[in-house]
Design a protein around this motif. Structure first.
Motif, PDB file in Angstrom:
ATOM      1  N   HIS A 199      33.149  58.639  48.338  1.00  0.00           N
ATOM      2  CA  HIS A 199      32.273  57.582  48.782  1.00  0.00           C
ATOM      3  C   HIS A 199      31.476  58.117  49.956  1.00  0.00           C
ATOM      4  N   GLN A 200      30.372  57.443  50.279  1.00  0.00           N
ATOM      5  CA  GLN A 200      29.595  57.941  51.434  1.00  0.00           C
ATOM      6  C   GLN A 200      30.382  57.799  52.733  1.00  0.00           C
ATOM      7  N   PRO A 214      27.042  57.949  46.931  1.00  0.00           N
ATOM      8  CA  PRO A 214      27.586  58.836  47.963  1.00  0.00           C
ATOM      9  C   PRO A 214      26.642  59.131  49.114  1.00  0.00           C
ATOM     10  N   SER A 255      27.837  48.152  39.324  1.00  0.00           N
ATOM     11  CA  SER A 255      29.096  48.032  40.077  1.00  0.00           C
ATOM     12  C   SER A 255      30.199  47.484  39.186  1.00  0.00           C
ATOM     13  N   TYR A 285      37.885  60.271  43.629  1.00  0.00           N
ATOM     14  CA  TYR A 285      36.908  59.316  44.113  1.00  0.00           C
ATOM     15  C   TYR A 285      36.295  59.802  45.411  1.00  0.00           C
ATOM     16  N   GLU A 292      36.645  49.884  49.254  1.00  0.00           N
ATOM     17  CA  GLU A 292      36.591  51.318  48.915  1.00  0.00           C
ATOM     18  C   GLU A 292      37.966  51.966  49.058  1.00  0.00           C
ATOM     19  N   ASP A 328      30.536  56.858  44.332  1.00  0.00           N
ATOM     20  CA  ASP A 328      29.987  55.524  44.505  1.00  0.00           C
ATOM     21  C   ASP A 328      28.905  55.590  45.581  1.00  0.00           C
TER      22      ASP A 328
END
Lengths: 248, 253
Positions: free
Chosen positions: A76-77, A155, A41, A74, B145, A153
């Protein structure tokens, strides 16, 4: 091509990583896989520019850059759609922040919406559509960054199996159809094996690459593929062995 | 009518009925406790007398809120933008809360006089803190995020502020404001008690001294109505500007 050379970061005199090298070939999915707390991270934060590296450099297309802000997209999940904007407004955010011509951007968004089965939902708000549609809208936004590199990140971890499968196929689409280079950071062996072309196993404290695994290009992969299961077992063993080594 | 509303109305009617009959049965003198019916009739009949005072107090409250907002919003934004500013200022902010603000009222009257200025300042000092803190907390509550997303988009701080942080913090801001507007009423009235020539607080003190208790109650009734109007006004504004919020919560259920 993204290359990271000799990257070093300390936190309160604790070495997180030092002389970390990584090279990511274009149009591949590179996955950095390591246990929680291995420093990935922090590595991600250095890449995105949240924290500054103590040494080393990051190069993109041969040019040295401080971080990847303005260079990478970017995902992300979580879909990270802003609830106060409609789907089309969310998709236009990258164009807005880059001060692009919004009319041209809008027509690109419309084309992508049609392509991804979101046509007609432009003015809906994120809470009005299904989770799968939100993911696709997030993908449209990622594409609207108009950047060759995408940072992912974790995902897929912590998603239920149906959502995971649909996002997995969207990410593969991102690579195959839209020719993006994906750099993914995760602690989840399963998601790493489902997506990776190049898999890097990371060690703990300081973080370094213990092994690089090249996986085949046949995708989408399935969990029940015996080859994949065998590979999962060997990777788990390596990660565990490394953990023991640290403890011993 | 929902069950809850029905119950609330019945409870209100019951309380008022008890009060009314109690005054009547025990023959309570009107200068001690007037029955609700006479309070209501005083509030209506004496409206020409009360209205100018109510307007003054209302003006003080609204200006107080406006003043508090013009300080609180830039301050919270600045403290969020520069963490050193937050570190430098937060001890002062916390310490300022340790001062009983009502104790400042006589001083404010000495400094600013019997006019509306001292009341406006009083009201704004009281509500400034909850608004600043709730707004700052709202900014800080933004998920990591989302920040990374905006950072990678290459958005600057002020652009991120406009597109992300401010809408994100709005619900927090409104919950602070909601607390603020009701308390601002108290601030203005206390300011008027201490020394004023107009306003509902002034009217109450005058009426109290002459044992016109029904007029005191009528002034309180007017104040309560004004407070309620403000409260609902803020609620309406909040609903308008954060319409997505209720749906977001529905989704979570």
């Amino acid at each position: 091509m993204l290359s990271v050379c000799g990257l070093t970061k300390n936190f309160a005199q604790q070495l997180v990583f030092s002389g970390f090298d990584l090279e990511v070939k274009p149009n591949l999915i590179a996955v950095l896989l390591g246990p929680s707390g291995c420093g990935k991270s922090t590595f991600f934060d250095v890449l995105t520019g949240v924290v500054r590296a103590d040494g080393g450099n990051i190069r993109w297309q041969g040019q040295e850059v401080g971080h990847l802000g303005g260079i990478a997209a970017y995902m992300h999940q979580k879909d990270l759609l802003l609830p106060w904007f409609s789907l089309v407004e969310n998709s236009l955010l990258p164009a807005r922040t880059a001060a692009e011509d919004l009319k041209a951007a809008r027509s690109r968004v419309d084309t992508l919406f049609d392509r991804l089965g979101l046509g007609g939902y432009q003015d809906h708000y994120p809470h009005q559509v299904s989770g799968g549609m939100r993911q696709r809208c997030a993908l449209v936004r990622t594409l609207m960054f108009d950047r060759d590199l995408v940072l992912l990140d974790e995902p897929l971890s912590a998603l239920d199996s149906i959502t995971r499968k649909s996002l997995q196929s969207l990410l593969l689409l991102l690579q195959s159809e839209f020719q993006r280079t994906l750099v993914m950071i995760t602690h989840d062996v399963d998601e790493a094996l489902l997506l990776a072309d190049d898999l890097y196993l990371l060690s703990v404290c300081p973080m370094r690459i213990v092994e690089r695994v090249r996986l085949g290009t046949d995708k989408p992969r399935r969990f029940d593929d015996p080859e994949l299961l065998a590979m999962k077992n060997s990777i788990m063993k390596k990660l565990e062995a490394d953990g023991d080594h640290v403890q011993g | 009518m929902s069950r809850a509303n029905f119950f609330a109305v019945v409870l209100l009617a019951l309380l008022l009925g008890l009060w009314e009959t109690g005054c009547w049965i025990f023959e309570v003198p009107v200068f001690i406790l007037p029955p609700p019916s006479s309070i209501l009739s005083t509030a209506v009949i004496k409206a020409p007398l009360i209205l100018p005072h109510a307007l003054t107090t209302g003006f003080e409250i609204v200006c107080g809120i406006g003043l508090a907002l013009t300080v609180a919003i830039p301050l919270a934004t600045g403290m969020f933008a520069w963490s050193w500013l937050e570190k430098a200022l937060s001890p002062f902010l916390v310490a300022s809360q340790a001062i009983p603000v009502f104790a400042l009222a006589p001083l404010l009257v000495v400094w600013l006089g019997y006019g509306v200025a001292s009341k406006i300042l009083m009201a704004s000092i009281i509500i400034f803190f909850p608004i600043t803190v709730s707004l700052l907390e709202g900014f800080k509550g933004c998920d990591r995020e989302f920040r990374v997303l905006f950072r990678l988009m290459g958005a600057g701080f002020w652009q991120t502020m406009r597109l992300l942080y401010w809408p994100w913090a709005l619900p927090h801001f409104f919950s602070g404001l909601r607390v603020g507007v009701t308390v601002a009423t108290i601030g203005a009235v206390i300011g008027e008690w201490v020394g004023a020539q107009r306003g509902l607080g002034y009217l109450m003190i005058q009426a109290n001294a002459r044992l016109k208790v029904d007029l005191v109650f009528a002034a309180i009734l007017w104040l309560s109505v004004m407070g309620l109007l403000l409260w609902f006004g803020v609620g309406w504004l909040e609903k308008r500007s954060t319409r997505y919020k209720e749906l977001r919560f529905q989704e979570k259920l």
